[in-house]
Write an enzyme that holds these catalytic residues in place. Structure first.
Site: not given
Ligand code: TYD
Length: 141
Positions: A53
């Site tokens: 992303h």
């Molecule tokens: P995500 O940023 O999509 O993780 P990655 O990029 O490592 O795959 O986040 C995973 C999940 O955690 C998503 O459901 C949103 C939640 N999240 C929060 O609620 N607050 C935050 O600050 C972050 C980074 C994630």
């Protein structure tokens, strides 16, 4: 971390060693934005890649405070591969940087400092859309 970085920017922080190692960073000396949020990734047993992303507005600094990880970043024009494997060396990622995280070594801890609060709508999860938006911004600049 080897080589010259073009998309990300190396952040070097200080370490004090006595009975243990103590690392510290502060803004703006090391972190180029006021920190609004932190999160960290632990228990990296599955070894599955993460990320895929970009953020429309959020800037981030990443530190691998234990273990190692391969980070791929992309600004819509070029890609860069970085191995983060030292707590003393982090990377700054500007807004509109595509990120992929691969090859987590077991027990890796990745610490992320972010310039904005969490907002689902700040994420771009489609690479083609990211590429299009990044190109539009580059053409304007
Ligand atoms: P995500 O940023 O999509 O993780 P990655 O990029 O490592 O795959 O986040 C995973 C999940 O955690 C998503 O459901 C949103 C939640 N999240 C929060 O609620 N607050 C935050 O600050 C972050 C980074 C994630």
């Amino acid at each position: 971390m080897a080589g010259q970085l073009q998309i990300s920017k190396k952040i070097e922080i200080s370490k004090v060693s006595d009975e243990c190692s103590l690392y510290f960073a502060q803004t703006p000396t090391h972190i180029p934005f006021p920190i609004k949020r932190i999160f960290f990734i632990t228990e990296t047993y599955t070894l599955l890649p993460r990320g895929y992303h970009a953020h429309k507005k959020t800037k981030q600094v990443l530190f691998c405070i234990q273990g190692s990880i391969k980070i791929i970043v992309d600004d819509g024009k070029k890609r860069e591969e970085i191995i983060l494997d030292s707590p003393e060396e982090g990377i700054f990622l500007d807004r509109m940087t595509w990120i992929e995280m691969h090859d987590f070594k077991e027990d890796t801890i990745l610490l992320v400092l972010a310039s904005r609060l969490y907002k689902k709508s700040d994420y771009i999860r489609d690479y083609h859309l990211f590429h299009e938006l990044a190109k539009k911004e580059n053409d304007k600049a």
